[in-house]
Design a protein around this motif. Structure first.
Motif, short mmCIF file in Angstrom:
data_model
loop_
_atom_site.label_atom_id
_atom_site.label_comp_id
_atom_site.label_asym_id
_atom_site.label_seq_id
_atom_site.Cartn_x
_atom_site.Cartn_y
_atom_site.Cartn_z
N ARG A 510 -104.96 -19.20 11.93
CA ARG A 510 -105.62 -20.10 12.88
C ARG A 510 -107.02 -20.44 12.39
O ARG A 510 -107.98 -19.72 12.64
CB ARG A 510 -105.71 -19.41 14.24
CG ARG A 510 -104.39 -19.32 14.95
CD ARG A 510 -103.99 -20.65 15.56
NE ARG A 510 -104.82 -21.02 16.67
CZ ARG A 510 -104.61 -20.63 17.92
NH1 ARG A 510 -103.59 -19.87 18.21
NH2 ARG A 510 -105.43 -21.00 18.89
N TYR A 511 -107.13 -21.52 11.66
CA TYR A 511 -108.46 -22.01 11.28
C TYR A 511 -108.35 -23.46 10.89
O TYR A 511 -107.24 -23.98 10.65
CB TYR A 511 -109.06 -21.15 10.17
CG TYR A 511 -108.54 -21.41 8.78
CD1 TYR A 511 -109.32 -22.07 7.84
CD2 TYR A 511 -107.27 -21.00 8.40
CE1 TYR A 511 -108.84 -22.32 6.56
CE2 TYR A 511 -106.79 -21.24 7.13
CZ TYR A 511 -107.57 -21.91 6.21
OH TYR A 511 -107.10 -22.17 4.95
N PHE A 512 -109.48 -24.13 10.84
CA PHE A 512 -109.50 -25.55 10.55
C PHE A 512 -109.56 -25.72 9.03
O PHE A 512 -110.57 -25.38 8.40
CB PHE A 512 -110.72 -26.18 11.22
CG PHE A 512 -110.72 -27.66 11.15
CD1 PHE A 512 -110.13 -28.43 12.15
CD2 PHE A 512 -111.31 -28.32 10.09
CE1 PHE A 512 -110.12 -29.80 12.08
CE2 PHE A 512 -111.30 -29.69 10.01
CZ PHE A 512 -110.71 -30.44 11.00
N SER A 513 -108.49 -26.24 8.43
CA SER A 513 -108.38 -26.18 6.97
C SER A 513 -108.68 -27.50 6.26
O SER A 513 -108.66 -27.55 5.04
CB SER A 513 -106.97 -25.72 6.59
OG SER A 513 -106.01 -26.68 7.01
N ALA A 514 -108.97 -28.57 7.00
CA ALA A 514 -109.19 -29.86 6.32
C ALA A 514 -110.65 -30.03 5.91
O ALA A 514 -111.55 -29.51 6.55
CB ALA A 514 -108.78 -31.01 7.25
N TYR A 515 -110.85 -30.77 4.82
CA TYR A 515 -112.20 -31.07 4.34
C TYR A 515 -112.67 -32.29 5.13
O TYR A 515 -112.14 -33.39 4.98
CB TYR A 515 -112.15 -31.39 2.84
CG TYR A 515 -113.53 -31.45 2.19
CD1 TYR A 515 -114.00 -30.38 1.44
CD2 TYR A 515 -114.33 -32.59 2.32
CE1 TYR A 515 -115.24 -30.43 0.84
CE2 TYR A 515 -115.58 -32.64 1.71
CZ TYR A 515 -116.03 -31.57 0.97
OH TYR A 515 -117.26 -31.62 0.37
N LEU A 516 -113.69 -32.07 5.97
CA LEU A 516 -114.12 -33.15 6.87
C LEU A 516 -115.14 -34.10 6.25
O LEU A 516 -115.61 -35.00 6.93
CB LEU A 516 -114.74 -32.53 8.14
CG LEU A 516 -113.80 -32.21 9.29
CD1 LEU A 516 -114.59 -31.71 10.48
CD2 LEU A 516 -112.97 -33.44 9.69
N GLY A 517 -115.46 -33.89 4.99
CA GLY A 517 -116.54 -34.70 4.41
C GLY A 517 -116.15 -36.10 3.98
O GLY A 517 -116.98 -36.86 3.53
N GLY A 518 -114.86 -36.47 4.10
CA GLY A 518 -114.43 -37.82 3.77
C GLY A 518 -114.80 -38.24 2.37
O GLY A 518 -114.42 -37.60 1.38
N ASP A 519 -115.59 -39.32 2.26
CA ASP A 519 -115.92 -39.87 0.94
C ASP A 519 -116.72 -38.88 0.09
O ASP A 519 -116.67 -38.93 -1.14
CB ASP A 519 -116.68 -41.19 1.08
CG ASP A 519 -117.87 -41.07 1.99
OD1 ASP A 519 -117.76 -40.39 3.03
OD2 ASP A 519 -118.94 -41.62 1.67
N ILE A 520 -117.42 -37.93 0.74
CA ILE A 520 -118.17 -36.91 -0.03
C ILE A 520 -117.18 -36.10 -0.88
O ILE A 520 -117.47 -35.70 -2.00
CB ILE A 520 -118.95 -35.96 0.92
CG1 ILE A 520 -119.96 -36.77 1.72
CG2 ILE A 520 -119.62 -34.83 0.16
CD1 ILE A 520 -120.58 -35.98 2.85
N TYR A 521 -116.00 -35.88 -0.30
CA TYR A 521 -114.96 -35.14 -1.03
C TYR A 521 -114.67 -35.82 -2.36
O TYR A 521 -114.59 -35.17 -3.41
CB TYR A 521 -113.69 -35.08 -0.17
CG TYR A 521 -112.47 -34.57 -0.90
CD1 TYR A 521 -112.23 -33.22 -1.06
CD2 TYR A 521 -111.53 -35.47 -1.42
CE1 TYR A 521 -111.10 -32.76 -1.72
CE2 TYR A 521 -110.39 -35.03 -2.08
CZ TYR A 521 -110.18 -33.66 -2.23
OH TYR A 521 -109.07 -33.22 -2.89
N TYR A 522 -114.53 -37.15 -2.31
CA TYR A 522 -114.15 -37.84 -3.54
C TYR A 522 -115.29 -37.82 -4.56
O TYR A 522 -115.06 -37.77 -5.77
CB TYR A 522 -113.65 -39.26 -3.21
CG TYR A 522 -112.34 -39.14 -2.47
CD1 TYR A 522 -111.18 -38.79 -3.16
CD2 TYR A 522 -112.28 -39.27 -1.09
CE1 TYR A 522 -109.98 -38.59 -2.49
CE2 TYR A 522 -111.09 -39.07 -0.41
CZ TYR A 522 -109.94 -38.73 -1.11
OH TYR A 522 -108.76 -38.51 -0.45
#
Ligand SMILES: Cc1cc2nc3c(=O)[nH]c(=O)nc-3n(C[C@H](O)[C@H](O)[C@H](O)COP(=O)(O)OP(=O)(O)OC[C@H]3O[C@@H](n4cnc5c(N)ncnc54)[C@H](O)[C@@H]3O)c2cc1C
Length: 549
Positions: A510-522
């Protein structure tokens, strides 16, 4: 490049095996072919499309920013030639587009359909992956790309007696290809997430009666679907280059300039006026043109939640039904839902809402569902219970890496990964839309293209340097996990039970696993590709020598 014998019985040899022929796997195939690699794609479905092949339930539509920008961006010609008809394209329209892409780029000749990959194992001596399918194919490849889908393993509820139910029973995520008739039938729908909310008003138009078994009331926003005009399409085509640039620069991969400032800088009246104008306009604009702190500040969040709750009370005539429909979680911190006539459906005489929090299901019988308050006779059961999202299909595949260690073993406590694409101990394996990537928080066709371009670059780098294997270190996985958590931790998302946090699947980490940084990720992954910091490259081994030693 490797030979491709293709004869049954013997092990087939490729440079790359791709699992999945949805939006991601289709682009992966095209891109890898452009690189001159031999590729084989396997999919359990009988044709291309993934999500859009499976989710044929009534009302299934694009529920992001919509057409024409839920599309591939790699081919200008494709953009120029395809005529989308509506802003929220229906499932059949998206599938038609993907079938066209398959034809146009001649993809099907390298895809084997109706074929499940049941086993994938890394051979350390050969530095290759071997996959085995349920049709008896055995194939070996240097690289394994898992384009298996973030929303492709259906979540089947475990409710006493559900298997005794003798009527028709369908899951929205694996809907029959033949038409389903609701006429004259008493239908129960479990689940009020995106799929249920799309399907319920459509089913209600035809069925004798619909009983909605609601586990969690939801915030839902008008879809604002409308026909695309010739002017809309001409505008998108003429300005395509600038639009694409905007998509690349936007947090969610959408052609939008970004949101307004803080909700708290406006007066309550100004906030309401903005919410009202967005509500009237409809569509994903609600989230894109919204204040930037709705998912960060509790106060900002409450201002929008109150607005939507008022709308629900306004739309739904019966106050008791309206009360049951009022959500009490942080708004937009579960997957934002677009609706078209969902709340209005409860004003129909043939729709009944059962709030399972007050009136839980006790069991199913062959012809009814029994809740605490009594029995509801039904002819059909629709399971709109969503997916074991993000990690579920990778775990179902359960590849075996170094030392035969399975992904299931490595992912017992959390979904260890680096950049959301690679896993330590699983050399040359790449995931598209995996945990640790923006995945479902991004315009997914564009996200697939950008991740696949990165993977292609990594494979090229490995080849150019005469290397045989690449994998991340566990230290780089840990640092990445901290980065993902730090970004999410600044928001209300991890504080909300949702399929994003694994709350819908018993026993799931149970944890939030997505990278929320959007374009920063790329930006991050492109910087890392300059020297592949955090990865270990292994020279090509002589398999014969390694086997002998
Ligand atoms: C109803 C609905 C609406 C959506 N709307 C939007 C939207 O508006 N915008 C947006 O960005 N996203 C939307 N999505 C998310 C959607 O899933 C993605 O946009 C995209 O289609 C995912 O493509 P994919 O190729 O990554 O995965 P999928 O389309 O899920 O394809 C994965 C494929 O892998 C195959 N597969 C998996 N495991 C194996 C195996 N072991 N062996 C063989 N084959 C295997 C599956 O059969 C499947 O065909 C929506 C999803 C749903 C369900």
């Amino acid at each position: 490049m490797s030979q491709q014998p293709g004869n049954s019985g013997a092990t087939e040899e490729y440079d790359v095996v791709v699992i999945g022929a949805g939006v991601s796997g289709m682009y992966a195939l095209h891109h890898l072919r452009q690189m001159g690699l031999s590729v084989r794609v396997y999919d359990g479905a009988t044709d291309v499309g993934g999500t859009w092949w499976y989710n044929r339930y009534p009302g299934a539509r694009v529920d992001g920013p919509g057409s024409p920008f839920y599309c591939y961006t790699f081919s200008d010609e494709l953009m120029q030639e395809w005529d989308w008809e509506e802003t929220q394209s229906e499932q059949s329209a998206v599938l038609e587009y993907l079938e066209h892409v398959a034809d146009r780029f001649d993809l099907r000749r390298d895809i084997q359909f109706a074929t499940w990959v049941k086993d994938a194992r890394y051979d350390e001596a050969a530095q290759r992956w071997t996959v085995e399918t349920d049709t008896g194919v055995r194939a070996s490849a240097r690289h394994l790309i898992c384009a298996v889908g973030a929303l492709s393993t259906t979540n089947m509820p475990d409710i006493p007696g559900i298997h005794d139910f003798a009527g028709e029973c369908y899951h929205t995520g694996s809907w029959p290809h033949e038409p389903v008739s609701f006429e004259g039938k008493r239908v129960a729908v479990i689940g009020t997430g995106s799929s249920g909310i799309q399907a319920i008003p459509e089913i209600a138009k035809e069925a004798a009666h619909v009983t909605v078994l609601q586990r969690t009331p939801q915030f839902a926003f008008p879809a604002g679907n409308r026909a695309l005009t010739p002017e809309d399409l001409a505008d998108a085509r003429e300005n395509w280059e600038a639009i694409r640039e905007k998509m690349y620069a936007n947090m969610g991969g959408f052609p939008h300039d970004g949101s307004k400032g803080s909700a708290l800088d406006d007066t309550p009246e100004e906030r309401r006026a903005l919410y009202e104008s967005l509500w009237q306009r409809g569509g994903f604009h609600f989230f894109l043109d919204l204040y930037s702190d709705i998912a960060i500040s509790e106060e900002a969040n409450a201002s929008l939640a109150d607005f939507v709750r008022d709308k629900i009370r306004e739309i739904v005539h019966d106050p008791e039904t309206a009360r049951k429909l009022l959500p009490d979680h942080y708004v937009i911190c579960k997957r934002p839902i677009l609706e078209d006539g969902y709340f209005e459906a409860y004003n129909r005489d043939n729709v009944t809402l059962v709030d399972l929090r007050e009136d839980p299901i006790e069991r199913f019988t062959p012809n009814s569902v029994i809740t605490q308050s009594g029995e509801h006779p039904i002819d059909m059961l629709v399971l709109a219970t969503g997916f074991d999202a993000i990690s579920g299909t990778m775990l179902r595949l359960n590849p075996k890496g170094r030392g035969g260690v399975s992904l299931g073993e490595r992912w017992q406590d959390r979904f260890h990964n680096y950049l959301g694409m690679t896993v330590a101990g699983f050399p040359n394996l790449f995931m598209i839309h995996g945990p640790g990537s923006p995945g479902v928080f991004y315009n997914m066709p564009l996200g697939a293209e950008r991740q696949m371009d990165w993977i292609g670059h990594c494979i090229q780098h490995l080849q150019d340097r005469g290397m045989g294997a690449v994998e991340p270190t566990t230290d780089s996985e840990d640092a990445w996990a901290n980065e993902v958590s730090a970004i999410a931790g600044a928001t209300l998302f991890p504080k909300t039970d949702s399929w994003w946090t694994g709350a819908n699947i018993p026993g799931k980490p149970r944890y939030f696993s997505a990278y929320l940084g959007g374009d920063i990720y790329y930006q991050r992954i492109s910087d890392i590709a300059k020297d592949y910091a955090g990865f270990v490259f292994e020279p090509v081994q002589d398999a014969d020598e390694a086997n002998a030693s």
